[in-house]
Design a protein around this motif. Structure first.
Motif, PDB file in Angstrom:
ATOM      1  N   TYR A 232       4.817   0.312 -12.487  1.00  0.00           N
ATOM      2  CA  TYR A 232       4.116   1.464 -11.921  1.00  0.00           C
ATOM      3  C   TYR A 232       2.639   1.142 -11.689  1.00  0.00           C
ATOM      4  CZ  TYR A 232       8.396   3.891 -13.193  1.00  0.00           C
ATOM      5  OH  TYR A 232       9.715   4.277 -13.307  1.00  0.00           O
ATOM      6  N   VAL A 233       2.370   0.498 -10.579  1.00  0.00           N
ATOM      7  CA  VAL A 233       1.003   0.154 -10.167  1.00  0.00           C
ATOM      8  C   VAL A 233       0.574   1.174  -9.112  1.00  0.00           C
ATOM      9  CG1 VAL A 233      -0.502  -1.600  -9.171  1.00  0.00           C
ATOM     10  CG2 VAL A 233       1.449  -2.288 -10.597  1.00  0.00           C
ATOM     11  N   GLN A 234      -0.443   1.944  -9.433  1.00  0.00           N
ATOM     12  CA  GLN A 234      -0.865   3.013  -8.524  1.00  0.00           C
ATOM     13  C   GLN A 234      -1.866   2.495  -7.485  1.00  0.00           C
ATOM     14  OE1 GLN A 234      -3.569   6.416  -9.745  1.00  0.00           O
ATOM     15  NE2 GLN A 234      -1.649   7.537  -9.498  1.00  0.00           N
ATOM     16  N   ASP A 281       0.851   8.954  -4.912  1.00  0.00           N
ATOM     17  CA  ASP A 281       1.822   8.033  -4.340  1.00  0.00           C
ATOM     18  C   ASP A 281       2.286   8.503  -2.977  1.00  0.00           C
ATOM     19  OD1 ASP A 281       3.174  10.116  -5.995  1.00  0.00           O
ATOM     20  OD2 ASP A 281       5.005   9.146  -5.276  1.00  0.00           O
ATOM     21  N   VAL A 282       2.441   9.825  -2.829  1.00  0.00           N
ATOM     22  CA  VAL A 282       2.873  10.387  -1.543  1.00  0.00           C
ATOM     23  C   VAL A 282       1.796  10.159  -0.482  1.00  0.00           C
ATOM     24  CG1 VAL A 282       3.524  12.509  -0.333  1.00  0.00           C
ATOM     25  CG2 VAL A 282       4.257  12.139  -2.699  1.00  0.00           C
ATOM     26  N   VAL A 283       0.557  10.474  -0.825  1.00  0.00           N
ATOM     27  CA  VAL A 283      -0.538  10.340   0.145  1.00  0.00           C
ATOM     28  C   VAL A 283      -0.750   8.871   0.511  1.00  0.00           C
ATOM     29  CG1 VAL A 283      -2.951  10.878   0.640  1.00  0.00           C
ATOM     30  CG2 VAL A 283      -1.615  12.410  -0.822  1.00  0.00           C
ATOM     31  N   ALA A 284      -0.668   7.978  -0.459  1.00  0.00           N
ATOM     32  CA  ALA A 284      -0.884   6.556  -0.180  1.00  0.00           C
ATOM     33  C   ALA A 284       0.144   6.022   0.805  1.00  0.00           C
ATOM     34  CB  ALA A 284      -0.846   5.751  -1.475  1.00  0.00           C
ATOM     35  N   ARG A 285       1.413   6.370   0.611  1.00  0.00           N
ATOM     36  CA  ARG A 285       2.439   5.863   1.523  1.00  0.00           C
ATOM     37  C   ARG A 285       2.314   6.511   2.904  1.00  0.00           C
ATOM     38  NH1 ARG A 285       5.378   5.775  -3.318  1.00  0.00           N
ATOM     39  NH2 ARG A 285       6.308   7.825  -2.983  1.00  0.00           N
ATOM     40  N   ALA A 286       1.905   7.770   2.944  1.00  0.00           N
ATOM     41  CA  ALA A 286       1.705   8.425   4.233  1.00  0.00           C
ATOM     42  C   ALA A 286       0.551   7.777   5.000  1.00  0.00           C
ATOM     43  CB  ALA A 286       1.430   9.908   4.036  1.00  0.00           C
ATOM     44  N   GLY A 433       3.431  -4.942  -3.667  1.00  0.00           N
ATOM     45  CA  GLY A 433       2.406  -3.983  -3.322  1.00  0.00           C
ATOM     46  C   GLY A 433       2.909  -2.550  -3.247  1.00  0.00           C
ATOM     47  N   LEU A 434       2.465  -1.853  -2.233  1.00  0.00           N
ATOM     48  CA  LEU A 434       2.809  -0.439  -2.074  1.00  0.00           C
ATOM     49  C   LEU A 434       4.304  -0.255  -1.867  1.00  0.00           C
ATOM     50  CD1 LEU A 434       1.340   2.321  -1.855  1.00  0.00           C
ATOM     51  CD2 LEU A 434       1.228   1.953   0.610  1.00  0.00           C
ATOM     52  N   HIS A 435       4.970  -1.237  -1.242  1.00  0.00           N
ATOM     53  CA  HIS A 435       6.419  -1.213  -1.016  1.00  0.00           C
ATOM     54  C   HIS A 435       7.024  -2.483  -1.609  1.00  0.00           C
ATOM     55  CE1 HIS A 435       5.386   1.945   1.787  1.00  0.00           C
ATOM     56  NE2 HIS A 435       4.654   1.099   2.503  1.00  0.00           N
ATOM     57  N   ARG A 436       8.204  -2.363  -2.222  1.00  0.00           N
ATOM     58  CA  ARG A 436       8.876  -3.525  -2.811  1.00  0.00           C
ATOM     59  C   ARG A 436      10.344  -3.525  -2.398  1.00  0.00           C
ATOM     60  NH1 ARG A 436       6.481  -2.021  -8.082  1.00  0.00           N
ATOM     61  NH2 ARG A 436       4.236  -2.324  -7.841  1.00  0.00           N
ATOM     62  N   SER A 437      10.949  -4.688  -2.371  1.00  0.00           N
ATOM     63  CA  SER A 437      12.391  -4.822  -2.173  1.00  0.00           C
ATOM     64  C   SER A 437      12.900  -5.890  -3.126  1.00  0.00           C
ATOM     65  CB  SER A 437      12.728  -5.207  -0.737  1.00  0.00           C
ATOM     66  OG  SER A 437      12.376  -6.559  -0.487  1.00  0.00           O
ATOM     67  N   CYS A 493       4.822   5.672  -7.956  1.00  0.00           N
ATOM     68  CA  CYS A 493       4.181   4.573  -7.217  1.00  0.00           C
ATOM     69  C   CYS A 493       5.017   3.306  -7.181  1.00  0.00           C
ATOM     70  CB  CYS A 493       2.790   4.305  -7.782  1.00  0.00           C
ATOM     71  SG  CYS A 493       2.733   3.984  -9.555  1.00  0.00           S
ATOM     72  N   HIS A 494       6.211   3.324  -7.770  1.00  0.00           N
ATOM     73  CA  HIS A 494       7.152   2.204  -7.622  1.00  0.00           C
ATOM     74  C   HIS A 494       8.116   2.576  -6.494  1.00  0.00           C
ATOM     75  CE1 HIS A 494      10.063  -0.891  -8.378  1.00  0.00           C
ATOM     76  NE2 HIS A 494      10.986  -0.050  -8.808  1.00  0.00           N
ATOM     77  N   HIS A 495       7.875   2.001  -5.311  1.00  0.00           N
ATOM     78  CA  HIS A 495       8.607   2.405  -4.108  1.00  0.00           C
ATOM     79  C   HIS A 495       9.465   1.255  -3.622  1.00  0.00           C
ATOM     80  CE1 HIS A 495       9.492   4.670  -0.510  1.00  0.00           C
ATOM     81  NE2 HIS A 495       9.145   3.637   0.223  1.00  0.00           N
ATOM     82  N   ARG A 496      10.764   1.365  -3.819  1.00  0.00           N
ATOM     83  CA  ARG A 496      11.712   0.357  -3.364  1.00  0.00           C
ATOM     84  C   ARG A 496      12.160   0.690  -1.946  1.00  0.00           C
ATOM     85  NH1 ARG A 496      14.110  -3.280  -7.356  1.00  0.00           N
ATOM     86  NH2 ARG A 496      15.475  -3.815  -5.592  1.00  0.00           N
ATOM     87  N   THR A 497      11.910  -0.215  -1.021  1.00  0.00           N
ATOM     88  CA  THR A 497      12.327   0.034   0.359  1.00  0.00           C
ATOM     89  C   THR A 497      13.835  -0.048   0.511  1.00  0.00           C
ATOM     90  OG1 THR A 497      11.976  -2.319   0.882  1.00  0.00           O
ATOM     91  CG2 THR A 497      10.166  -0.791   1.335  1.00  0.00           C
TER      92      THR A 497
END
Length: 510
Positions: A232-234, A281-286, A433-437, A493-497
């Motif tokens: 969880y890296v913000q 996390d929502v605002v950062a990805r937007a 980073g902001l997105h991970r797979s 903030c852990h966003h798996r694509t």
């Protein structure tokens, strides 16, 4: 060089968490040694904190609900209870009564600010530079304390352990002479408190000060301490869009600033019902999605008196040549590690006599996404709790034979560590980073394992701060990437694509 030094309590780090731990232990009559890489005051993350410090005001339950909601179901309710129960007393005791911090007022009392994901205004602040107005008087207060000794520009290289108990740390500077210690200067302590801050140096763009290499987290992990929630890296959504970013406080959006893409469209209402005040996390990805789609995102500050309400930020913009009246170009930027060394409500780790507080600790308060302006509060509350607990350990260290590091080989070429750091940051930016797979995380781990192997081979025979910082960064990079790979579900903030709706679509961010 003296053979070794001793302290009742050794604190590594000098932000608000470390200062609070030192204060609490000193109040119990303990001999406290604070060793910090920072050269005061601006090298500590606390000094860079803008928005403020969250309070409970008259409703601890309201703050608890907001923290749990922002944490996306991953926060520990018992830890949040501990935070909100101590919040008011800690702020009043330390910040108001002891340090006499002059928080902004509105004529009738404190001027509480509104920030993203808070259900009411509850943020105590000083302009948009709260951290420096807390840390600088805190450091001065500890300077004058009879039981506290401060060592600046001093890095911890390794923890000293004895059969599962941490008995101190090896420093790169002799505490008695102030000279550099070629093979490490041992400090033995009854208790050791890690307060070493964040991991910003692992990424190309970060809101952290330089030197944020995850030292405490790496040293604790190498000593065998439990680590949790490292994935969880913000990323803060509104950092100035530049290779040398500066943070544009959450409070600016709280006062009415809005985000617009390159077409001039306000887009946040399409992503979340709370628009600009949605969780970070929502605002950062937007913001990232709109930058990718249109080329740019700007923070429109025209709805507020920006220069009047945020004079420090306005001055920073002017100094950097940013025309804030035309909107401030922003992009997501690494900001805060929500996980870290696992601790209980007193800051105790899984190793005897080792405590961790502040950003290097995983208290459970933040879950998968930190609520704005809770980091200073968490550092203060857990610092006080850990300092008092550490003072009660009641153990006198038996130093035995002081350990020594090896420093027998020639210095490495100039720029060696810098080149390795560039490689590490490239991997972290591209894959963690902001997105991970899953594929990205596997690639990252392969590169990071090789990098750590290379660095380990040099650390075995050379003792230098930059090498140990590089080792620590590689260890933390592996901890973050492994935790992210082992968690296949997106949260906060852990966003798996490979576990998400297509990027760039409304409501895909949460």
């Amino acid at each position: 060089m003296t053979e070794y030094a001793t302290a009742d309590v050794l604190v590594l780090g000098s932000g608000i968490a470390g200062c609070a731990a030192a204060l609490a232990a000193a109040r119990e009559g303990q001999r406290v040694l604070v060793a910090t890489k920072a050269e005061r005051p601006a090298d500590a993350s606390t000094d860079w904190a803008q928005g403020g410090i969250a309070t409970t005001r008259d409703s601890p339950e309201s703050l608890k609900r907001d923290i749990l909601t922002a944490g996306d179901g991953e926060a520990d309710p018992d830890a949040v209870d501990a935070l909100v129960e101590d919040a008011a007393a800690a702020v009043e005791d330390v910040l108001v009564d002891t340090l006499d911090v002059s928080f902004d007022g509105d004529g009738d009392g404190f001027d509480y600010a509104q920030e993203a994901a808070h259900s009411e205004p509850r943020i105590l602040h000083v302009d948009a530079a709260t951290g420096r107005h807390l840390l600088r008087p805190f450091l001065r207060h500890l300077d004058d304390h009879d039981h506290v000794r401060m060592l600046e520009d001093t890095a911890a290289l390794d923890l000293i352990t004895d059969e599962g108990r941490v008995t101190g740390a090896l420093l790169d500077r002799d505490p008695e002479t102030g000279e550099r210690a070629a093979t490490g200067a041992p400090v033995f302590a009854g208790s050791t408190v890690l307060a070493t801050g964040g991991i910003g140096d692992l990424y190309r763009r970060s809101t952290n000060p330089g030197g944020s290499t995850g030292d405490g987290l790496a040293m604790a992990a190498l000593a065998g301490a439990d680590v949790e929630d490292a994935e969880y890296v913000q990323f803060h959504p509104t950092a100035y869009d530049d290779e040398d970013p500066f943070l544009v406080s959450e409070a600016v959006r709280g006062e009415g600033a809005v985000l617009r893409n390159a077409d001039g469209e306000r887009f946040m209402p399409d992503y979340h019902e709370d628009a600009e005040l949605a969780p970070r996390d929502v605002v950062a990805r937007a913001v990232a999605a709109e930058r990718d789609a249109t080329g740019e995102v700007r923070l429109d500050v025209s709805p507020l008196d920006f220069a009047g309400e945020f004079p420090g930020l306005a001055e920073t913009c002017e100094d950097r040549g940013v025309d804030w009246e035309a909107g401030i170009p922003v992009a997501p930027c690494e900001h805060f590690l929500c996980g870290g060394v696992a601790v209980d409500t007193e800051g105790r780790t899984s190793l005897d006599a080792l405590y961790a507080v502040g950003e290097c600790a995983r208290t459970g308060v933040h879950g998968a996404n930190r609520l704005a302006s809770t980091s200073l509060l968490e550092g203060l509350v857990w610092g006080l709790r850990a300092g008092e607990a550490a003072a009660g350990d009641g153990w006198t260290p038996d130093p035995g034979d002081p350990p020594e590091l090896r420093d027998r080989d020639p210095d490495l070429p100039a720029g060696f560590a810098d080149e390795k750091f560039r490689r590490l940051r490239r991997v972290m930016d591209e894959h963690v980073g902001l997105h991970r797979s899953g594929d990205d995380l596997r690639r990252a781990q392969g590169v990071l394992r090789r990098l750590k192997g290379e660095v380990d081979s040099y650390v075995r025979t050379r003792t230098s701060r930059d090498l140990y910082e590089l080792r620590n960064a590689a260890v933390v990079g592996l901890l973050v990437s492994r935790a992210a790979a082992e968690n296949p579900e997106s949260a906060g903030c852990h966003h798996r694509t490979d576990d998400a709706a297509p990027e760039g679509t409304p409501d895909a961010g949460h």
